[in-house]
Design a protein around this motif. Sequence first.
Motif, mmCIF file in Angstrom:
data_model
loop_
_atom_site.group_PDB
_atom_site.id
_atom_site.type_symbol
_atom_site.label_atom_id
_atom_site.label_comp_id
_atom_site.label_asym_id
_atom_site.label_seq_id
_atom_site.Cartn_x
_atom_site.Cartn_y
_atom_site.Cartn_z
ATOM 1 N N ARG A 19 -31.949 -6.444 -15.850
ATOM 2 C CA ARG A 19 -31.603 -5.460 -14.544
ATOM 3 C C ARG A 19 -30.305 -5.246 -14.257
ATOM 4 N NH1 ARG A 19 -34.687 -8.841 -9.460
ATOM 5 N NH2 ARG A 19 -37.084 -8.918 -10.665
ATOM 6 N N PRO A 20 -29.691 -3.757 -14.026
ATOM 7 C CA PRO A 20 -29.275 -3.398 -13.946
ATOM 8 C C PRO A 20 -27.768 -3.791 -12.580
ATOM 9 C CG PRO A 20 -30.223 -2.187 -12.814
ATOM 10 C CD PRO A 20 -30.997 -2.684 -13.254
ATOM 11 N N GLN A 21 -26.272 -4.299 -13.405
ATOM 12 C CA GLN A 21 -25.647 -4.910 -12.356
ATOM 13 C C GLN A 21 -25.067 -4.115 -10.746
ATOM 14 O OE1 GLN A 21 -24.828 -8.445 -11.969
ATOM 15 N NE2 GLN A 21 -26.267 -8.621 -14.011
ATOM 16 N N ALA A 22 -25.116 -4.103 -9.924
ATOM 17 C CA ALA A 22 -24.939 -3.632 -8.218
ATOM 18 C C ALA A 22 -23.609 -3.091 -8.923
ATOM 19 C CB ALA A 22 -24.908 -3.829 -7.836
ATOM 20 N N THR A 23 -23.439 -1.477 -8.538
ATOM 21 C CA THR A 23 -21.418 -1.203 -8.812
ATOM 22 C C THR A 23 -21.161 -1.032 -7.760
ATOM 23 O OG1 THR A 23 -22.938 0.841 -8.642
ATOM 24 C CG2 THR A 23 -22.504 -0.215 -10.938
ATOM 25 N N PRO A 24 -20.350 -0.677 -7.281
ATOM 26 C CA PRO A 24 -19.675 -0.702 -5.880
ATOM 27 C C PRO A 24 -19.369 1.050 -5.782
ATOM 28 C CG PRO A 24 -17.360 -1.318 -7.333
ATOM 29 C CD PRO A 24 -18.776 -1.810 -8.103
ATOM 30 N N GLY A 25 -19.761 1.407 -4.129
ATOM 31 C CA GLY A 25 -20.029 2.208 -4.083
ATOM 32 C C GLY A 25 -18.451 2.910 -4.210
ATOM 33 N N PRO A 26 -18.594 4.158 -4.321
ATOM 34 C CA PRO A 26 -17.709 5.059 -4.533
ATOM 35 C C PRO A 26 -16.116 5.095 -3.270
ATOM 36 C CG PRO A 26 -18.598 6.573 -3.742
ATOM 37 C CD PRO A 26 -19.592 4.787 -3.989
ATOM 38 N N LEU A 27 -16.500 4.676 -2.444
ATOM 39 C CA LEU A 27 -15.393 4.457 -1.031
ATOM 40 C C LEU A 27 -15.694 3.189 -0.620
ATOM 41 C CD1 LEU A 27 -17.670 7.967 1.180
ATOM 42 C CD2 LEU A 27 -15.257 7.862 -0.625
ATOM 43 N N ASP A 28 -14.355 2.702 -0.609
ATOM 44 C CA ASP A 28 -13.552 1.741 -0.301
ATOM 45 C C ASP A 28 -12.498 1.684 0.197
ATOM 46 O OD1 ASP A 28 -14.045 -0.969 0.246
ATOM 47 O OD2 ASP A 28 -14.299 -1.496 -1.637
ATOM 48 N N GLY A 29 -11.667 0.256 0.678
ATOM 49 C CA GLY A 29 -10.397 0.157 1.511
ATOM 50 C C GLY A 29 -10.838 0.257 2.699
ATOM 51 N N ASP A 30 -8.968 0.519 3.328
ATOM 52 C CA ASP A 30 -8.230 1.023 4.469
ATOM 53 C C ASP A 30 -7.516 2.371 3.810
ATOM 54 O OD1 ASP A 30 -6.918 0.337 6.478
ATOM 55 O OD2 ASP A 30 -6.419 -1.369 6.343
ATOM 56 N N PRO A 31 -8.286 2.934 5.145
ATOM 57 C CA PRO A 31 -7.646 4.583 5.140
ATOM 58 C C PRO A 31 -6.368 4.162 5.873
ATOM 59 C CG PRO A 31 -9.639 4.059 5.643
ATOM 60 C CD PRO A 31 -9.542 3.501 5.459
ATOM 61 N N ALA A 32 -5.686 2.913 6.025
ATOM 62 C CA ALA A 32 -4.558 2.949 7.301
ATOM 63 C C ALA A 32 -2.959 2.214 6.143
ATOM 64 C CB ALA A 32 -4.639 1.850 7.972
ATOM 65 N N LEU A 33 -3.434 2.382 4.750
ATOM 66 C CA LEU A 33 -2.533 2.428 3.559
ATOM 67 C C LEU A 33 -2.408 3.126 3.144
ATOM 68 C CD1 LEU A 33 -4.587 -0.326 1.591
ATOM 69 C CD2 LEU A 33 -2.063 -0.525 2.747
ATOM 70 N N ILE A 34 -2.804 4.696 4.109
ATOM 71 C CA ILE A 34 -2.368 5.960 3.717
ATOM 72 C C ILE A 34 -1.525 6.385 4.536
ATOM 73 C CG2 ILE A 34 -2.524 8.756 3.462
ATOM 74 C CD1 ILE A 34 -4.322 7.215 0.553
ATOM 75 N N GLY A 35 -2.368 6.349 6.004
ATOM 76 C CA GLY A 35 -2.143 6.675 7.465
ATOM 77 C C GLY A 35 -1.177 6.501 8.269
ATOM 78 N N VAL A 36 -0.956 5.036 8.030
ATOM 79 C CA VAL A 36 0.139 4.157 8.582
ATOM 80 C C VAL A 36 1.497 4.431 8.282
ATOM 81 C CG1 VAL A 36 1.166 1.954 9.302
ATOM 82 C CG2 VAL A 36 -1.095 2.389 9.456
ATOM 83 N N PRO A 37 2.239 4.277 6.778
ATOM 84 C CA PRO A 37 2.957 4.377 6.296
ATOM 85 C C PRO A 37 3.838 6.328 6.066
ATOM 86 C CG PRO A 37 2.060 3.892 4.354
ATOM 87 C CD PRO A 37 0.878 3.290 5.317
ATOM 88 N N THR A 38 2.827 7.204 5.975
ATOM 89 C CA THR A 38 2.482 8.548 6.304
ATOM 90 C C THR A 38 3.678 8.541 8.078
ATOM 91 O OG1 THR A 38 0.662 9.253 6.603
ATOM 92 C CG2 THR A 38 1.587 8.980 3.901
ATOM 93 N N PHE A 39 2.831 7.792 8.392
ATOM 94 C CA PHE A 39 3.053 8.328 10.082
ATOM 95 C C PHE A 39 4.296 7.964 10.579
ATOM 96 C CE2 PHE A 39 3.494 6.706 14.326
ATOM 97 C CZ PHE A 39 3.083 7.484 15.541
ATOM 98 N N ILE A 40 5.053 6.841 9.956
ATOM 99 C CA ILE A 40 6.512 5.945 9.190
ATOM 100 C C ILE A 40 7.232 6.994 9.204
ATOM 101 C CG2 ILE A 40 7.773 4.441 9.018
ATOM 102 C CD1 ILE A 40 5.517 1.715 9.496
ATOM 103 N N VAL A 41 6.922 7.988 8.466
ATOM 104 C CA VAL A 41 8.162 8.221 7.412
ATOM 105 C C VAL A 41 8.102 9.613 8.406
ATOM 106 C CG1 VAL A 41 6.579 9.290 6.495
ATOM 107 C CG2 VAL A 41 9.136 9.577 5.616
ATOM 108 N N GLY A 42 7.810 10.062 8.903
ATOM 109 C CA GLY A 42 7.335 11.660 10.035
ATOM 110 C C GLY A 42 8.215 11.656 11.293
ATOM 111 N N SER A 43 7.732 9.645 11.835
ATOM 112 C CA SER A 43 8.559 9.445 12.942
ATOM 113 C C SER A 43 9.652 9.331 12.595
ATOM 114 C CB SER A 43 7.042 8.390 13.317
ATOM 115 O OG SER A 43 6.455 8.308 13.423
ATOM 116 N N ILE A 44 10.204 9.157 11.240
ATOM 117 C CA ILE A 44 11.775 8.026 11.284
ATOM 118 C C ILE A 44 12.502 9.679 11.113
ATOM 119 C CG2 ILE A 44 13.047 7.574 9.649
ATOM 120 C CD1 ILE A 44 10.833 5.115 9.355
ATOM 121 N N ALA A 45 11.866 10.485 10.507
ATOM 122 C CA ALA A 45 12.637 11.607 10.502
ATOM 123 C C ALA A 45 12.579 11.837 12.095
ATOM 124 C CB ALA A 45 11.595 13.199 9.831
ATOM 125 N N LEU A 46 11.594 12.071 12.587
ATOM 126 C CA LEU A 46 11.848 13.040 13.679
ATOM 127 C C LEU A 46 12.778 11.850 14.975
ATOM 128 C CD1 LEU A 46 10.557 14.772 16.198
ATOM 129 C CD2 LEU A 46 8.926 12.900 16.590
#
Length: 216
Positions: A19-46
């Motif tokens: 039987r083929p092994q189950a493969t992980p879905g293409p969507l995974d992870g935590d969006p905050a890893l992009i959302g939080v640091p990009t929020f931080i850099v703009g806030s520092i500039a502001l």
Amino acid sequence: MALSETETADSAAAHAKPRPQATPGPLDGDPALIGVPTFIVGSIALGLTLVGYVPAGTAGAPLAIILAATALGQLIAAVWAAALGQSAVAAIFGVFTGFWLSYAVLVLGLTHGWFAIAGSAATRTQALFLISWLATIVLLTLSTLRLPAAFTVLFTLIDLALALVLSATLNGSSTLQTAGGYTVFAFVAVGCYLFWHVTSLATGGRGLPLGRPAVS
């Protein structure tokens, strides 16, 4: 001679296709890893702009970061969260996508005369922007009270910063504007804490304590 039940089962297993092994879905992870640091850099500039790090009248100074990093990062995080079915996270990053994009459009529009607004009307236009977003972020704050306390602190500080900058705009007060800038740095500090938390989780750590929700 007839095969025993055990031999029959073993023979069937040997000839069965693996039987083929189950493969992980293409969507995974935590969006905050992009959302939080990009929020931080703009806030520092502001924040640096508000406290007078750049000369007065250069409101467009942080726009390169806000447009190319913060607004784009918030949009990517919102789409990523929506794809994962994280509706509340997508809503938060989507709201801040709108905030940062509209801030950039406001500054560019007033600076280059896109909206045919000048004089006292420009001040009222800035106040209109701040009032609208203050009301929206307060609503966001109230609607996310079930999240850990660190998020409530973050949103409350954002509310306070918007309120101070609104008062500074209406009263022409550089003192209130500076206070707003330092309040921005306060919620940047909370954002850094949240980034350490999500990074720790993403790298196999235990995360950091975020406090109990205000509403259970």
